[in-house]
Scaffold this active site. Structure first.
Site, PDB file in Angstrom:
ATOM      1  N   VAL B  92       0.870  -1.210  -0.187  1.00  0.00           N
ATOM      2  CA  VAL B  92       0.050  -0.173  -0.096  1.00  0.00           C
ATOM      3  C   VAL B  92       1.182   1.320   0.100  1.00  0.00           C
ATOM      4  CG1 VAL B  92      -1.899   1.254   1.034  1.00  0.00           C
ATOM      5  CG2 VAL B  92      -1.923  -1.343   1.250  1.00  0.00           C
ATOM      6  N   CYS B  93       2.005   1.240   0.818  1.00  0.00           N
ATOM      7  CA  CYS B  93       3.047   2.413   0.884  1.00  0.00           C
ATOM      8  C   CYS B  93       3.334   2.730  -0.547  1.00  0.00           C
ATOM      9  CB  CYS B  93       4.098   1.901   1.673  1.00  0.00           C
ATOM     10  SG  CYS B  93       3.412   1.629   3.482  1.00  0.00           S
ATOM     11  N   SER B  94       3.781   1.702  -1.407  1.00  0.00           N
ATOM     12  CA  SER B  94       4.334   1.882  -2.611  1.00  0.00           C
ATOM     13  C   SER B  94       3.251   2.460  -3.562  1.00  0.00           C
ATOM     14  CB  SER B  94       4.915   0.455  -3.168  1.00  0.00           C
ATOM     15  OG  SER B  94       5.875   0.129  -2.373  1.00  0.00           O
ATOM     16  N   ASP B  95       2.039   2.509  -3.327  1.00  0.00           N
ATOM     17  CA  ASP B  95       1.011   2.808  -4.027  1.00  0.00           C
ATOM     18  C   ASP B  95       0.192   4.242  -3.273  1.00  0.00           C
ATOM     19  OD1 ASP B  95      -0.592   2.079  -6.213  1.00  0.00           O
ATOM     20  OD2 ASP B  95      -2.035   1.161  -5.034  1.00  0.00           O
TER      21      ASP B  95
END
Lengths: 191, 201
Positions: B92-95
């Site tokens: 989620v962080c990468s997104d």
């Protein structure tokens, strides 16, 4: 014991029946097969409705789009590759519209995986996207197409009798819009 | 249908509800197979130590781009959005931050700066954020002393990563908005924009 077994069967039936529409597809759409059922709200913008040949309101399924071929880009405004590829995909739209073999027959659209209407709108505004984009805020469409990475292109051929088949289903964006359109025309049999 | 069987059906429906709400994310291919999936986590796992209306605790952290950045430098100049994300190279962080990368104009319009913070070290953040294109906002490392800033704000989880949290701080240095979000889900961009617009009214 019998009672427990009955309860277990009742729960199992519930799980099977009710979970069917929300289950994640195990794979991306398969070439030669049908597209998973995707219900989308008719766009608010007149130009989008007109482009897709849709009625004024309600919901529609992809094969109801007025076209011989529909290209669907699964994207996200949070996806760096999608951002980097956005202007090239815009060129693909222009190439489609400029080519008599594809104009009016090939329609391009995008579905924003996990994106709200607002987020899709930001993406459209930032990159001046000329074709319709749809939100998929709860990832339900993304799940139905096998939780593919983004960007991902799906091409479907719509037959005269309303049936359809997936003829292209691949990860990645567009490198060369002319070549991409040629490939779509070849693979779909429109050429 | 017997009462007991009705109960079973009800349990089944409840079960489906939870099965149907597992976390999802649309991962960009830019990260290839380099993302570690921690699976579904406890939505929040910390206790806030600040509240809206408080003065935002100052901090100074090293930035990926070099040098150090203090929160206090923006007092009287800019509204500040702090985006804590749990960890580099996770789904989620990468997104999340790549989306913020294309909305600089919204922040400019609302006289705001964004500070991205994780508890990862600088080399890790460098490698990770390099995949995101040109991020216009500072990315700060709260690695050492480990998670001190996250802990000061009360968003350090028991496993040592930060919550997925947003703090919006006005030009006077006062906390205007806090969203300690479900770690498994990305906050909506519109929630940030809405709060920034409130500050400018």
């Amino acid at each position: 014991m019998k009672k427990i077994l009955i309860h277990f069967i009742a729960i199992a039936v519930c799980v099977f029946v009710f979970s069917f529409p929300v289950m994640t597809a195990e794979s991306a759409p398969i070439e030669g097969a049908m597209l998973p059922e995707i219900n989308l709200a008719v766009p608010v913008k007149d130009s989008d409705r007109s482009y897709l040949g849709l009625p004024a309101s309600g919901f529609f399924k992809i094969p109801q789009i007025k076209a011989k071929v529909v290209l669907i880009q699964i994207f996200s405004m949070y996806c760096p590759h999608c951002q980097g590829n956005a202007r090239t995909v815009n060129k693909l739209y222009n190439v489609i519209e400029d080519n008599p073999k594809s104009k009016g027959k090939v329609k391009l659209t995008g579905i924003g995986a996990g994106n709200s209407s607002y987020e899709v709108g930001i993406f459209a505004q930032t990159y001046d996207i000329p074709f319709p984009l749809f939100p998929d805020m709860d990832y339900s469409i993304h799940k139905a197409v096998g939780e593919v990475r983004t960007p991902y292109f799906i091409g479907i051929k719509i037959n005269n009798d309303g049936t359809h088949r997936v003829f292209y289903s691949k990860l990645g964006g567009v490198n060369n819009p002319d070549q991409f359109l040629d490939m779509m025309l070849q693979l779909s049999g429109l050429n | 249908m017997k009462k007991s069987n009705c109960l079973s059906v009800l349990i089944g429906i409840v079960l489906i509800f939870f099965l149907g709400t597992t976390s999802s994310y649309g991962l960009s291919d830019v990260f290839k197979d380099n993302i570690y999936d921690p699976k579904k986590l406890k939505p929040t796992d910390s206790v806030l130590k600040v509240k809206t209306g408080d003065s935002a605790p100052d901090f100074t952290l090293p930035a990926v781009s070099g040098g150090k950045i203090s929160l206090s430098r923006y007092v009287g100049k800019k509204n500040v959005v702090i985006s804590f994300v749990p960890a580099a190279w996770t789904p989620v962080c990468s997104d999340q931050w790549p989306g913020y990368g294309i909305v600089k104009s919204i922040f400019d319009k609302n006289d705001a700066i964004l500070l991205g913070i994780t508890v990862d070290n600088i080399p890790t953040l460098f490698a990770w954020t390099n995949q995101m294109g040109d991020l216009w906002f500072p990315v700060l490392s709260d690695f050492w002393p480990h998670g001190r800033v996250a802990d000061t704000y009360g968003v350090l989880r028991s496993d040592g990563v930060a919550e997925r949290a947003l703090f919006i701080i006005d030009k006077k240095g006062i906390i205007h908005y806090i969203d300690v979000h479900d770690i498994n889900k990305r906050p909506r961009l519109e929630s940030i924009v809405r709060e920034l617009e409130k500050l400018n009214k």
